[in-house]
Design an enzyme around this catalytic site. Structure first.
Site, short mmCIF file in Angstrom:
data_model
loop_
_atom_site.label_atom_id
_atom_site.label_comp_id
_atom_site.label_asym_id
_atom_site.label_seq_id
_atom_site.Cartn_x
_atom_site.Cartn_y
_atom_site.Cartn_z
N TYR A 195 -2.14 3.65 -0.34
CA TYR A 195 -1.51 2.62 0.49
C TYR A 195 -1.72 2.88 1.99
O TYR A 195 -1.53 1.99 2.81
CB TYR A 195 0.00 2.53 0.21
CG TYR A 195 0.33 1.99 -1.17
CD1 TYR A 195 -0.66 1.44 -1.97
CD2 TYR A 195 1.63 2.01 -1.65
CE1 TYR A 195 -0.37 0.96 -3.23
CE2 TYR A 195 1.93 1.52 -2.92
CZ TYR A 195 0.91 1.00 -3.70
OH TYR A 195 1.20 0.51 -4.95
N LYS A 254 -4.52 11.52 -12.60
CA LYS A 254 -5.66 10.98 -13.36
C LYS A 254 -6.82 11.92 -13.09
O LYS A 254 -7.90 11.53 -12.62
CB LYS A 254 -5.94 9.54 -12.88
CG LYS A 254 -6.94 8.76 -13.69
CD LYS A 254 -6.41 8.34 -15.05
CE LYS A 254 -7.50 7.64 -15.84
NZ LYS A 254 -7.14 7.44 -17.25
N ASP A 298 -2.01 7.01 -17.50
CA ASP A 298 -2.00 6.01 -18.58
C ASP A 298 -1.11 6.47 -19.73
O ASP A 298 -0.34 5.69 -20.30
CB ASP A 298 -3.43 5.68 -19.06
CG ASP A 298 -4.34 6.88 -19.09
OD1 ASP A 298 -3.93 7.97 -18.65
OD2 ASP A 298 -5.48 6.76 -19.58
N ASP A 351 4.59 3.79 -7.95
CA ASP A 351 4.97 2.39 -7.76
C ASP A 351 5.02 1.70 -9.12
O ASP A 351 5.97 0.99 -9.46
CB ASP A 351 3.91 1.72 -6.85
CG ASP A 351 4.39 0.39 -6.31
OD1 ASP A 351 5.50 -0.04 -6.67
OD2 ASP A 351 3.64 -0.24 -5.54
#
Ligand code: NAD
Length: 365
Positions: free
Chosen positions: A141, A187, A219, A243
């Site tokens: 972000y 990840k 995931d 988020d």
């Protein structure tokens, strides 16, 4: 004790739920014999309308001068087409950055009275009590370069050593006070920045041998939150992953209107309900004030060290729900439909009852 609070009601139902939270804060201050000094400032669309900017220096200064900041919500369709830097949402990012609020804490716990209204099965939910600790001022972000042209769009996911280290340390410290378990989400099988994240988390973990650490791909984490939420205690995530995961975790409690949050840095802290300005129900007395009220409970706990006050507020929310009072977003058959104000007043009545039913001596800071 005197505590200075900057109020940023913002837009839409942000204004309504802030009013509710302030009523509760005042009651608690009365009961616990402390003084709260409020300074209300504009943010978001309301600030843009008056000042041409969604976040002014004056608002920021008031936050710097306070012991805690309480935010309602910012944004709405009226300001959707403004340039990016003038959008209400840009004010939120700027505010978090300016106050150095690098950690966002969202509890995911079950209110017994609402367990049947969740889309998840009761036996999956029962006993769930974890927090999502989301890094808030770094990651994709904020990374540069960023932008888009006719043919391409791009953002940069970047973390510094210090950014990961400080939130990892906070996660282990919090876990130590809770269930002694940290699940770090990444990840790392695809992203270098995630491998970097994982390395640092493991390094910090060496100082916290009494806390269990588990790595989990994002995931899989999304799936596990819905499959078996009881397994988590502290879920540590980067900005983007947090988020998304905190919204999934949010559905455990049923409604956005029930979700509180705290954002904490080394100097300042900000408390806000997770939901937005809900333009579809703004001004109709339909907003659920419980997320905002529960955020106020977090403020008493984290900013003012008044854990007992926080517990009384949470207990009052439990009782109000057990009495069958429901705003429309959490309504189910056999319950009593109430307005924002009625729900708030019921919580206050319960706070007073809890207060008067206990020996005064219990209520020390
Ligand atoms: P939203 O959270 O405002 O609303 C989503 C849905 O949930 C709506 O149907 C709404 O009525 C309902 N809802 C939300 N809070 C509720 C409450 N307390 N009680 C009852 N129902 C509630 O999300 P959105 O519609 O995507 O966004 C609206 C605006 O809010 C946008 O401008 C968005 O950018 C902004 N927003 C701000 C924040 C913030 O200030 N932190 C967070 C999210 C969205």
């Amino acid at each position: 004790m005197k505590c200075k609070i900057t109020l940023l009601p913002g837009d839409g139902i942000g204004v309504e739920v802030t009013e509710a939270a302030v009523k509760v804060m005042n009651q608690v201050a009365d009961n616990f014999n402390i003084t709260l000094e409020f300074n209300s400032q504009l943010i978001g669309g309301a600030s843009y309308e008056k000042n041409g900017s969604p976040l002014t220096d004056e608002t920021l200064q008031s936050c710097y001068d306070s012991d805690a900041v309480f935010l309602g919500a910012a944004g709405g369709p009226k300001w959707e087409n403004l340039p990016h830097h003038l959008k209400p949402e840009a004010a939120l990012l700027k505010l978090r950055k300016a106050l150095g609020l690098f950690t966002n804490i969202r509890p995911a716990k079950i209110y017994e009275a609402l367990i049947d209204s969740s889309t998840l099965k009761k036996e999956v939910l029962q006993g769930t009590d974890f927090i999502v600790l989301r890094e808030l001022t770094g990651g994709i972000y904020f990374g540069t370069p960023r932008g888009f042209d006719k043919n391409r769009g791009w953002n940069t996911m970047e973390y510094s050593y210090e950014e990961v280290e400080r939130i990892a340390r906070m996660a282990f410290k919090m876990a130590r006070e809770r269930g002694k378990k940290v699940t770090s989400v990444d990840k790392a099988n695809v992203l270098e920045v995630s491998q970097f994240w994982r390395n640092i988390v493991h390094e910090v973990h060496k100082e916290f041998a009494d806390v269990e650490l588990k790595d989990m791909y994002v995931d899989n984490a999304a799936m596990q939150i819905v499959r078996n939420p009881k397994q988590f205690d502290v879920l540590l995530t980067s900005n983007l992953f947090g988020d998304i995961l905190s919204d999934i975790a949010g559905m455990i409690t049923g409604s956005l209107g029930m979700l509180p949050s705290a954002s904490i840095g080394s100097k300042y802290s900000l408390y806000e309900p997770v939901h937005g300005s809900a333009p579809d129900i703004a001004g109709q007395g339909k907003a659920n004030p419980l997320a905002a009220i529960s955020s106020a409970a977090m403020m008493f706990n984290y900013s003012f060290g008044m854990q007992k006050a926080a517990e009384v507020i949470e207990e009052a929310i439990e009782r109000t729900l057990a009495q069958g009072l429901r705003t429309p977003d959490i309504f189910s058959e056999g319950c009593r439909s109430v307005s924002t104000e009625e729900m708030t007043n019921a919580v206050i009545e319960n706070i007073n009852e809890i207060y008067h039913n206990q020996a005064l001596g219990v209520f020390t800071l």
